[in-house]
Design a protein around this motif. Structure first.
Motif, PDB file in Angstrom:
ATOM      1  N   THR A 158      50.092 -41.342  14.016  1.00 32.34           N
ATOM      2  CA  THR A 158      49.871 -42.009  15.298  1.00 32.34           C
ATOM      3  C   THR A 158      48.559 -42.790  15.314  1.00 32.34           C
ATOM      4  O   THR A 158      47.504 -42.269  14.949  1.00 32.34           O
ATOM      5  N   ILE A 159      48.662 -44.042  15.753  1.00 32.87           N
ATOM      6  CA  ILE A 159      47.495 -44.897  15.935  1.00 32.87           C
ATOM      7  C   ILE A 159      47.200 -44.975  17.429  1.00 32.87           C
ATOM      8  O   ILE A 159      48.052 -45.397  18.221  1.00 32.87           O
ATOM      9  N   VAL A 160      45.992 -44.573  17.816  1.00 38.50           N
ATOM     10  CA  VAL A 160      45.572 -44.652  19.219  1.00 38.50           C
ATOM     11  C   VAL A 160      44.639 -45.850  19.339  1.00 38.50           C
ATOM     12  O   VAL A 160      43.498 -45.811  18.869  1.00 38.50           O
ATOM     13  N   TRP A 161      45.124 -46.925  19.955  1.00 36.65           N
ATOM     14  CA  TRP A 161      44.395 -48.195  19.982  1.00 36.65           C
ATOM     15  C   TRP A 161      43.713 -48.409  21.337  1.00 36.65           C
ATOM     16  O   TRP A 161      44.342 -48.294  22.385  1.00 36.65           O
ATOM     17  N   THR A 162      42.428 -48.763  21.272  1.00 38.84           N
ATOM     18  CA  THR A 162      41.652 -49.100  22.464  1.00 38.84           C
ATOM     19  C   THR A 162      41.352 -50.597  22.424  1.00 38.84           C
ATOM     20  O   THR A 162      40.740 -51.091  21.474  1.00 38.84           O
ATOM     21  N   HIS A 163      41.768 -51.316  23.454  1.00 42.29           N
ATOM     22  CA  HIS A 163      41.653 -52.776  23.460  1.00 42.29           C
ATOM     23  C   HIS A 163      40.210 -53.243  23.667  1.00 42.29           C
ATOM     24  O   HIS A 163      39.368 -52.535  24.204  1.00 42.29           O
ATOM     25  N   GLY A 164      39.976 -54.482  23.260  1.00 40.90           N
ATOM     26  CA  GLY A 164      38.676 -55.098  23.459  1.00 40.90           C
ATOM     27  C   GLY A 164      38.628 -55.924  24.728  1.00 40.90           C
ATOM     28  O   GLY A 164      39.506 -55.845  25.586  1.00 40.90           O
ATOM     29  N   GLY A 165      37.568 -56.744  24.831  1.00 43.66           N
ATOM     30  CA  GLY A 165      37.396 -57.580  26.016  1.00 43.66           C
ATOM     31  C   GLY A 165      36.018 -57.480  26.618  1.00 43.66           C
ATOM     32  O   GLY A 165      35.841 -57.690  27.827  1.00 43.66           O
ATOM     33  N   TYR A 201      46.062 -45.470  32.426  1.00 39.25           N
ATOM     34  CA  TYR A 201      47.448 -45.535  31.982  1.00 39.25           C
ATOM     35  C   TYR A 201      47.496 -45.870  30.497  1.00 39.25           C
ATOM     36  O   TYR A 201      46.571 -46.485  29.957  1.00 39.25           O
ATOM     37  N   LEU A 202      48.567 -45.480  29.855  1.00 36.75           N
ATOM     38  CA  LEU A 202      48.754 -45.812  28.454  1.00 36.75           C
ATOM     39  C   LEU A 202      50.218 -46.124  28.187  1.00 36.75           C
ATOM     40  O   LEU A 202      51.105 -45.729  28.945  1.00 36.75           O
ATOM     41  N   ASP A 203      50.442 -46.868  27.107  1.00 38.34           N
ATOM     42  CA  ASP A 203      51.789 -47.235  26.661  1.00 38.34           C
ATOM     43  C   ASP A 203      51.998 -46.720  25.243  1.00 38.34           C
ATOM     44  O   ASP A 203      51.040 -46.590  24.473  1.00 38.34           O
ATOM     45  N   VAL A 204      53.259 -46.445  24.895  1.00 33.70           N
ATOM     46  CA  VAL A 204      53.575 -45.887  23.577  1.00 33.70           C
ATOM     47  C   VAL A 204      54.701 -46.684  22.926  1.00 33.70           C
ATOM     48  O   VAL A 204      55.744 -46.923  23.544  1.00 33.70           O
ATOM     49  N   TYR A 205      54.483 -47.081  21.679  1.00 34.47           N
ATOM     50  CA  TYR A 205      55.462 -47.807  20.884  1.00 34.47           C
ATOM     51  C   TYR A 205      55.882 -46.936  19.697  1.00 34.47           C
ATOM     52  O   TYR A 205      55.030 -46.343  19.033  1.00 34.47           O
ATOM     53  N   THR A 206      57.168 -46.885  19.427  1.00 35.48           N
ATOM     54  CA  THR A 206      57.682 -46.159  18.261  1.00 35.48           C
ATOM     55  C   THR A 206      58.810 -46.962  17.627  1.00 35.48           C
ATOM     56  O   THR A 206      59.447 -47.786  18.298  1.00 35.48           O
ATOM     57  N   GLU A 237      61.512 -55.295  17.325  1.00 32.66           N
ATOM     58  CA  GLU A 237      61.895 -54.467  18.462  1.00 32.66           C
ATOM     59  C   GLU A 237      61.437 -53.027  18.212  1.00 32.66           C
ATOM     60  O   GLU A 237      61.499 -52.531  17.080  1.00 32.66           O
ATOM     61  N   THR A 238      60.972 -52.376  19.244  1.00 32.03           N
ATOM     62  CA  THR A 238      60.572 -50.967  19.150  1.00 32.03           C
ATOM     63  C   THR A 238      61.049 -50.228  20.390  1.00 32.03           C
ATOM     64  O   THR A 238      61.389 -50.842  21.404  1.00 32.03           O
ATOM     65  N   ASP A 239      61.070 -48.931  20.295  1.00 35.45           N
ATOM     66  CA  ASP A 239      61.181 -48.135  21.515  1.00 35.45           C
ATOM     67  C   ASP A 239      59.838 -48.219  22.231  1.00 35.45           C
ATOM     68  O   ASP A 239      58.781 -48.371  21.596  1.00 35.45           O
ATOM     69  N   PHE A 240      59.868 -48.117  23.550  1.00 35.92           N
ATOM     70  CA  PHE A 240      58.661 -48.391  24.324  1.00 35.92           C
ATOM     71  C   PHE A 240      58.657 -47.542  25.586  1.00 35.92           C
ATOM     72  O   PHE A 240      59.630 -47.519  26.338  1.00 35.92           O
ATOM     73  N   ARG A 257      53.559 -53.605  18.173  1.00 36.24           N
ATOM     74  CA  ARG A 257      54.952 -53.494  17.734  1.00 36.24           C
ATOM     75  C   ARG A 257      55.051 -53.627  16.211  1.00 36.24           C
ATOM     76  O   ARG A 257      55.864 -52.940  15.573  1.00 36.24           O
ATOM     77  N   ARG A 258      54.249 -54.489  15.644  1.00 38.07           N
ATOM     78  CA  ARG A 258      54.260 -54.622  14.186  1.00 38.07           C
ATOM     79  C   ARG A 258      53.760 -53.346  13.516  1.00 38.07           C
ATOM     80  O   ARG A 258      54.287 -52.919  12.486  1.00 38.07           O
ATOM     81  N   LEU A 259      52.739 -52.731  14.087  1.00 35.32           N
ATOM     82  CA  LEU A 259      52.254 -51.463  13.544  1.00 35.32           C
ATOM     83  C   LEU A 259      53.318 -50.373  13.687  1.00 35.32           C
ATOM     84  O   LEU A 259      53.562 -49.601  12.753  1.00 35.32           O
ATOM     85  N   ALA A 260      53.953 -50.321  14.849  1.00 37.47           N
ATOM     86  CA  ALA A 260      55.007 -49.320  15.049  1.00 37.47           C
ATOM     87  C   ALA A 260      56.165 -49.574  14.099  1.00 37.47           C
ATOM     88  O   ALA A 260      56.760 -48.632  13.546  1.00 37.47           O
ATOM     89  N   GLY A 261      56.471 -50.849  13.869  1.00 38.13           N
ATOM     90  CA  GLY A 261      57.546 -51.179  12.959  1.00 38.13           C
ATOM     91  C   GLY A 261      57.294 -50.739  11.530  1.00 38.13           C
ATOM     92  O   GLY A 261      58.234 -50.597  10.735  1.00 38.13           O
ATOM     93  N   ALA A 262      56.018 -50.502  11.209  1.00 34.07           N
ATOM     94  CA  ALA A 262      55.667 -50.021   9.874  1.00 34.07           C
ATOM     95  C   ALA A 262      55.827 -48.511   9.747  1.00 34.07           C
ATOM     96  O   ALA A 262      55.566 -47.954   8.673  1.00 34.07           O
ATOM     97  N   GLY A 263      56.246 -47.846  10.834  1.00 34.63           N
ATOM     98  CA  GLY A 263      56.521 -46.415  10.749  1.00 34.63           C
ATOM     99  C   GLY A 263      55.561 -45.518  11.495  1.00 34.63           C
ATOM    100  O   GLY A 263      55.480 -44.318  11.199  1.00 34.63           O
ATOM    101  N   PHE A 264      54.857 -46.063  12.486  1.00 31.85           N
ATOM    102  CA  PHE A 264      53.880 -45.266  13.226  1.00 31.85           C
ATOM    103  C   PHE A 264      54.223 -45.201  14.705  1.00 31.85           C
ATOM    104  O   PHE A 264      54.897 -46.092  15.246  1.00 31.85           O
TER     105      PHE A 264
END
Length: 340
Positions: free
Chosen positions: A97-104, A82-87, A65-68, A119-126
């Protein structure tokens, strides 16, 4: 009982007019695939979207679980920006802070794909930012580059409320998103290259501590489809994104190919690709060697050709495999190291 005469009724032969109509439809359909990338790119998009949905659902299982904060509009009058933020839960301070750009393949994907990974990355403290951008064939290069530069300005302006440590930012991405992240990092660290792209990054070299690149494209001239369905898919995606049927020699391809543009000032880099991903040999491996030769700090995670199980494109998202789990931990360790 009434006699059923259906089976005895003679079938009406297909007339020449029907044959001509069918032939016309076939010719028009074939011409559409030859003259425009739109039909082919939409087929490729369907395949990518299906795979992304399946992997996103798997990643949601056991994700912390993270804040979102969702749907932050980072560019006025742009319906795709638009962008989303996980903490981590209860975050009150600024975090690396990790700024992730998706593929596709530049023509599919969404900032909500792979949310369980973020969420796993945010759960590690980012703090983790997932950035959306416009897709081909509706939008061509360099639209996403310009959007991502504008996203930088938004993140700097809203750093306090989004818990972003502006001195400890890592750019990250997968596949097409890795290409975009590498291109943005090159622009941030080389004003001449930024001028070539026609952008003025808001991030500075002091803001960006590192880059995470998974299964990306860094030399379009060496991309090549290699024939078959995969080769056809590559051709359709690149044609749709660059606007050039002969995409490998296009101006867009030249600017996209950061292998030829990186300098010794490029940020510290984590780079990985699977042994069954053809992009590893033609793209990720050459970029890792190029950066190492320039003296850039490189953490490369590759695998022997005979490694089992075979690790395909975007292997890092399949956390059912020990290699993907190890790659996640290595990514976290890299981000911690460069942001400490």
């Amino acid at each position: 009982m009434a006699e059923d005469v259906t089976e005895n009724r003679p079938r009406r032969p297909i007339g020449p007019r029907v044959v001509l109509v069918l032939a016309f439809v076939v010719v028009v359909t074939a011409a559409a695939f030859v003259l425009t990338p739109v039909p082919g790119s939409l087929v490729v998009r369907k395949v990518f979207e299906r795979d992304a949905r399946e992997q996103t659902a798997k990643l949601a299982v056991d994700a912390p679980e993270t804040d979102f904060v969702a749907d932050l509009h980072y560019r006025e009058d742009d319906p795709d920006a638009y962008l989303d933020v996980y903490t981590p839960p209860g975050t009150t301070e600024a975090l690396p802070t990790i700024v992730w750009t998706h593929g596709g393949a530049w023509l599919s994907g969404n900032r909500t794909n792979y949310a369980g990974y973020y969420r796993r990355l945010a759960g590690a403290g980012f703090t983790v930012v997932s950035v959306g951008y416009s897709l081909a064939p509706g939008h061509r290069y360099p639209t996403p580059v310009r959007q991502l530069v504008d996203a930088q300005s938004y993140l700097l302006e809203h750093a306090d409320e989004l818990h972003i440590d502006t001195d400890r930012i890592v750019l990250a991405g997968d596949s097409a998103g890795a290409q975009l992240s590498a291109q943005i990092a090159a622009a941030v660290t080389d004003p001449d290259y930024a001028a070539t792209l026609g952008v003025d990054p808001a991030f500075t070299p002091e803001n960006v501590r590192g880059v995470v690149l998974n299964c990306g494209i860094y030399d379009v001239s060496a991309l090549g489809g290699g024939g078959g369905l995969i080769g056809w898919g590559v051709e359709q995606a690149m044609w749709a994104y660059t606007g050039a049927r002969e995409f490998a020699t296009s101006d867009a391809a030249g600017r996209m190919s950061v292998l030829n543009s990186v300098t010794e000032n490029f940020p510290a880099t984590y780079i990985s690709g699977g042994n069954a991903d053809p992009l590893t040999a033609t793209q990720s491996g050459p970029l890792a060697r190029r950066l190492t030769g320039l003296g850039v700090q490189v953490d490369a995670l590759f695998y022997p050709d005979d490694h089992t199980p075979e690790l395909a494109h975007e292997y890092q998202f399949d956390l059912s495999t020990p290699d993907a789990r190890a790659a996640l931990e290595r990514t976290i360790d890299f981000v911690r190291k460069v942001t400490t």
